[in-house]
Structures are given as structure tokens and as C-alpha cells.
Design an enzyme around this catalytic site. Structure first.
Site, PDB file in Angstrom:
ATOM      1  N   HIS A  37       0.726  -1.162  -0.023  1.00 18.42           N
ATOM      2  CA  HIS A  37      -0.126  -0.070   0.111  1.00 18.42           C
ATOM      3  C   HIS A  37       0.871   1.094  -0.011  1.00 18.42           C
ATOM      4  O   HIS A  37       0.574   2.333  -0.787  1.00 18.42           O
ATOM      5  CB  HIS A  37      -1.055   0.054   1.452  1.00 18.42           C
ATOM      6  CG  HIS A  37      -1.541   1.161   1.427  1.00 18.42           C
ATOM      7  ND1 HIS A  37      -2.897   1.269   1.287  1.00 18.42           N
ATOM      8  CD2 HIS A  37      -1.443   2.656   1.896  1.00 18.42           C
ATOM      9  CE1 HIS A  37      -3.483   2.513   1.422  1.00 18.42           C
ATOM     10  NE2 HIS A  37      -2.505   3.334   1.868  1.00 18.42           N
ATOM     11  N   GLU A  38       1.965   1.161   0.726  1.00 16.11           N
ATOM     12  CA  GLU A  38       2.673   2.665   0.970  1.00 16.11           C
ATOM     13  C   GLU A  38       3.561   2.747  -0.458  1.00 16.11           C
ATOM     14  O   GLU A  38       3.990   3.713  -0.843  1.00 16.11           O
ATOM     15  CB  GLU A  38       3.529   2.473   2.288  1.00 16.11           C
ATOM     16  CG  GLU A  38       2.759   2.350   3.434  1.00 16.11           C
ATOM     17  CD  GLU A  38       1.766   3.509   3.820  1.00 16.11           C
ATOM     18  OE1 GLU A  38       2.045   4.627   3.084  1.00 16.11           O
ATOM     19  OE2 GLU A  38       0.992   3.227   4.379  1.00 16.11           O
ATOM     20  N   HIS A  94       1.798   4.507  -2.679  1.00 11.67           N
ATOM     21  CA  HIS A  94       1.987   5.944  -2.721  1.00 11.67           C
ATOM     22  C   HIS A  94       3.470   6.474  -3.261  1.00 11.67           C
ATOM     23  O   HIS A  94       3.637   7.480  -3.849  1.00 11.67           O
ATOM     24  CB  HIS A  94       1.888   6.481  -1.121  1.00 11.67           C
ATOM     25  CG  HIS A  94       0.445   6.160  -0.785  1.00 11.67           C
ATOM     26  ND1 HIS A  94      -0.710   6.689  -1.489  1.00 11.67           N
ATOM     27  CD2 HIS A  94      -0.094   5.693   0.511  1.00 11.67           C
ATOM     28  CE1 HIS A  94      -1.779   6.403  -0.645  1.00 11.67           C
ATOM     29  NE2 HIS A  94      -1.431   5.924   0.187  1.00 11.67           N
TER      30      HIS A  94
END
Length: 438
Positions: free
Chosen positions: A24-25, A28
Site C-alpha cells: 500500500h505504501e 504512494h
């Protein structure tokens, strides 16, 4: 052995959660770096740093509590309307004004000479959307891949129209015996219609009352809707079709649409043979669509559900087995799945994958909620910025500039507090009144 498998299940689940957070990170960080934003930290977990290593300008690491993660994108907040980016700190009156001022000051402590064009807030609005949507989209893609591995690679347990067993008698379903083993027949129990008709295990039911039977669900619907009427069955036995006649009876049964409800329905007395059937991409997409809709409904009713979870934690009511739970509760369920002694090992493994798939789908949907500090709050701000600038261009007015998300920080802190309270309630309930599938 059971304790060992329980531990293995929990550890596999924790690893899967940590991997989901890390990816998920990455969702980003990768586009942010591609767009030139300065990224100073990438961490999985919160609390004390367990391990870290710096590569270039970014510090990568793991923290002690694996319940989240973060990527530090420099320049998330623009300077105030009267501030110079290098001299943001000012004295303010009012709690909210001071909070906003302090947040701006902390933001620019990481800005070095030459970073002025590498600040997140200076990105075009669509690049901000790509960066902030990257994280939850990774979770949604992960959910799709995990569902695909299970449904397309392993298969789904599907009831067929081939008879697995035939009931010897009719035993009404009650709340007392709905989830327990079926008692033995007695001379006082009426003979089951299937038994009276001469149905045998291995028979394939291909017709019911003159209509073809495409699948078990259609057959079940026809039987339940037949009441106590006559029933003509066409079964394929040893390669040839045989017609059998009987009369279904009305008996209390578990409602197929609501397992908590018992209703009167037509009863024949056969159980289907269940097989693993591999599904196609359409089944995966429909499962994702249904899961997305159910997740949206669950988020909408979360306050009510959380209220009942709190009552269950205090011993005032039974815990809803389909209600929300924390990652602690999900880990406990993972342990129970992995240590189920009567379930084949492969089934346990794929059940864990389904649990992780559902978790990723929820995380993705939850992060799209358009409120700070969630990713959806930043996406909403970027979309508003793009719309505002577009309207200004159409009306030939001056560029209104960047949207100042710092003004929404009080809302972000309130939301963070709400999420913290929700987490504490769910974790406490998962300890004292856990959801159990064993």
C-alpha cells in the site's frame, strides 16, 4: 499439532497484513518519486523503530507495531497565505490556528535548499490523485489477485444436482438443532419423500415436475416452493434416465437467504454432492463487486455495529459473528482456520488467502472515504482543486491557487480520534468476546 498450526496461521496472517501495508505504501511512494516529490521515510508499522536503512534521501524501515505504515512526502501542506515557506512559524491565538501553524512548521523542517520544486502540494491536481489513490488501489488489486488465486486456481465448493445422501425421515429444524448434529430417526418420524421415492446416492437429478434442473440452487428453489404437492423427478442413474414420483412435505427449514431464520418450506430429503469447481474472471469480478457493495454498506452502518460490539464486550448481548472486528480478531480467526483438524490443509491455506483478500478489499475501500487523514480526504482536496481551477479558466478568472488542506487538520484530528476509539473498542471486544468460527 493444533497449537503449532494455530501459531503458523497467525504468523502467516501477520506477514500477509504487513506485506499488504508495505505494498500500500509503495503505491504512494512509487508515483510520488516518479513525479519528483521528495520522499524522506518509508516505514511499515508504528512506534519504536526496529530496523531502518537509508538509501539515497529515503529512510526505509520497520517499526514495532505492525498495524499500519506511512510514507513521508515532503510538502503535503502549503504555506499559509501570508507565509514564506522558509519562515512559516508564527505566533497564533486560538487552538486550531496554533495546530495548523505548528503542522506547517513541522512540514517545512524537512525542506532543504533546492527542494522548492519537489513539494507535494505543488503537483498538478491529477498527479496528487494518482499518488494518493495509488495506495488503496494496490489493496484492491491485491484483493483481486488473491480472489483469483483461490477461485480460479483452487476452485469454489459448489453444490451439484448429484445426490450425496438421502434422509431416512423428516426431522423439523428448530433453533435448538439448527447448528448441531441431526438426531437419529425414530419410528414416530415420517419417512422422507426422497426415501419413499427410491432416490439413491449417486443419482443425478436432471428434471423436477417436467422442468429441467440446471443447478442445485434451481432444484432447491423448486423443492421449497412445491409445498406438499406431487413431485415427479427425472434422475440419471447408471447412464439412463429414470422417473420417480413422490410428494414433498412441508417442514420447518433454515431460510436459505437468512441462516438465522427458520421458515416452513417444501422438503424432499436429499443432500447434494459438493465439488470444487474452478471459476472464471467474471466470477472474481462479481465477487469483488458484491464485496465492494457489502463493504460500502458496512461502512455506512459502522456506528450502529460498533455500538452492538461494545454491548457484546460488556456482556450485554451476543457478539454478531458477521459484525466488524479488529486485526487482532482477524488474526484469531486465521489461527482457528489454520488449526481446524477436520479441514484439509489446502482448504485451510486458501481460506487464509480469502481472509487476506477480504481485508485488502476493506482497506482499499476504507481509505477511499473522502475524509482526512484517510487517502480519500487528500483525493477529494485534489479533485476540488482541479475543479476550482478549471472553473476559473472557463470564466477567465485568476488562478485560485492550491487548496489549503491544512485548514482541514482539525477534522483530520477528530477523525483520527474516532478511528482510535473504534480500534480500541474492537480490539477489546476481540479479546473478551471474540468472533469464533471453530
Amino acid at each position: 499439532m493444533t497449537v503449532l498450526m494455530y501459531t503458523v496461521g497467525v504468523l502467516l496472517f501477520v506477514f500477509g497484513v504487513a506485506a499488504s501495508i508495505g505494498l500500500h505504501e509503495c503505491g504512494h511512494m512509487y508515483p510520488a518519486k516518479k513525479f519528483g516529490v521528495k520522499v524522506t521515510q518509508y516505514f511499515i508499522g508504528f512506534g519504536r523503530t526496529v530496523w531502518s536503512r537509508r538509501r539515497g534521501e529515503t529512510e526505509y524501515g520497520v517499526k514495532a507495531v505492525p498495524l499500519g505504515g506511512y510514507v513521508k512526502l515532503v510538502g503535503m501542506l502549503p504555506p499559509g497565505p501570508d507565509d514564506d515557506p522558509g519562515t512559516v512559524r508564527k505566533s497564533n491565538t486560538g487552538m486550531f490556528a496554533q495546530i495548523i501553524s505548528d503542522a506547517r512548521s513541522a512540514e517545512y523542517e524537512l525542506v532543504e535548499e533546492g527542494d522548492e520544486d519537489r513539494l507535494f502540494y505543488k503537483l498538478p491536481w491529477w498527479k496528487k490523485v494518482v499518488v494518493m489513490a495509488g495506495g488503496p488501489m494496490v489493496n484492491i488489486v491485491l484483493a483481486f489477485l488473491l480472489f483469483a488465486v483461490v477461485f480460479m486456481g483452487h476452485g469454489v465448493r459448489t453444490a451439484t444436482t448429484t445426490v450425496d445422501s438421502v434422509s431416512q425421515c423428516v426431522i423439523a429444524v428448530t433453533k435448538a438443532n439448527a447448528t448441531g448434529p441431526v438426531r437419529a430417526c425414530t419410528p414416530a418420524d415420517p419417512v422422507a419423500p426422497a426415501k419413499a421415492a427410491g432416490l439413491r446416492p449417486g443419482d443425478e437429478i436432471v428434471g423436477f415436475n417436467g422442468k429441467p434442473v440446471p443447478d442445485w440452487q434451481a432444484l432447491q428453489t423448486a423443492i421449497r416452493g412445491n409445498g406438499d404437492g406431487a413431485a415427479a423427478l427425472v434422475v440419471r442413474r447408471d447412464g439412463r434416465d429414470v422417473t420417480l414420483t413422490t410428494k414433498t412435505t412441508v417442514s420447518p427449514r433454515v431460510d436459505v437467504n437468512d441462516p438465522q431464520r427458520i421458515t416452513k418450506a417444501g422438503f424432499l430429503g436429499v443432500s447434494p454432492t459438493v465439488v470444487l469447481e474452478r471459476q472464471g474472471p467474471g466470477f472474481v469480478l462479481s465477487t469483488m463487486a458484491n464485496g465492494t457493495w457489502e463493504t460500502a454498506k458496512a461502512l455506512g452502518t459502522m456506528p450502529v455495529k460498533l455500538y452492538h460490539v461494545g454491548r457484546a464486550a460488556l456482556g450485554l448481548e451476543q457478539r454478531d459473528q458477521n459484525g466488524p472486528m479488529s486485526v487482532v480478531g482477524a488474526g484469531r480467526v486465521a489461527g482457528e482456520m489454520a488449526s481446524a483438524p477436520t479441514v484439509p490443509l489446502s482448504e485451510r491455506f486458501f481460506s487464509l488467502l480469502l481472509l487476506l483478500a477480504g481485508l485488502n478489499l476493506f482497506l482499499g475501500m476504507f481509505n477511499f472515504v473522502p475524509l482526512l487523514p484517510l487517502d480519500g480526504g487528500h483525493i477529494a482536496g485534489a479533485l476540488y482543486e482541479g475543479a476550482r481551477r478549471g472553473v476559473a479558466r472557463l470564466r477567465r478568472r485568476p488562478d485560485p491557487g492550491f487548496v489549503d488542506v491544512a485548514r482541514l487538520l482539525p477534522v483530520a484530528y477528530v477523525m483520527a480520534g474516532v478511528i482510535l476509539v473504534m480500534s480500541v473498542v474492537l480490539i477489546y471486544a476481540d479479546i473478551v468476546a471474540p468472533v469464533s468460527f471453530s
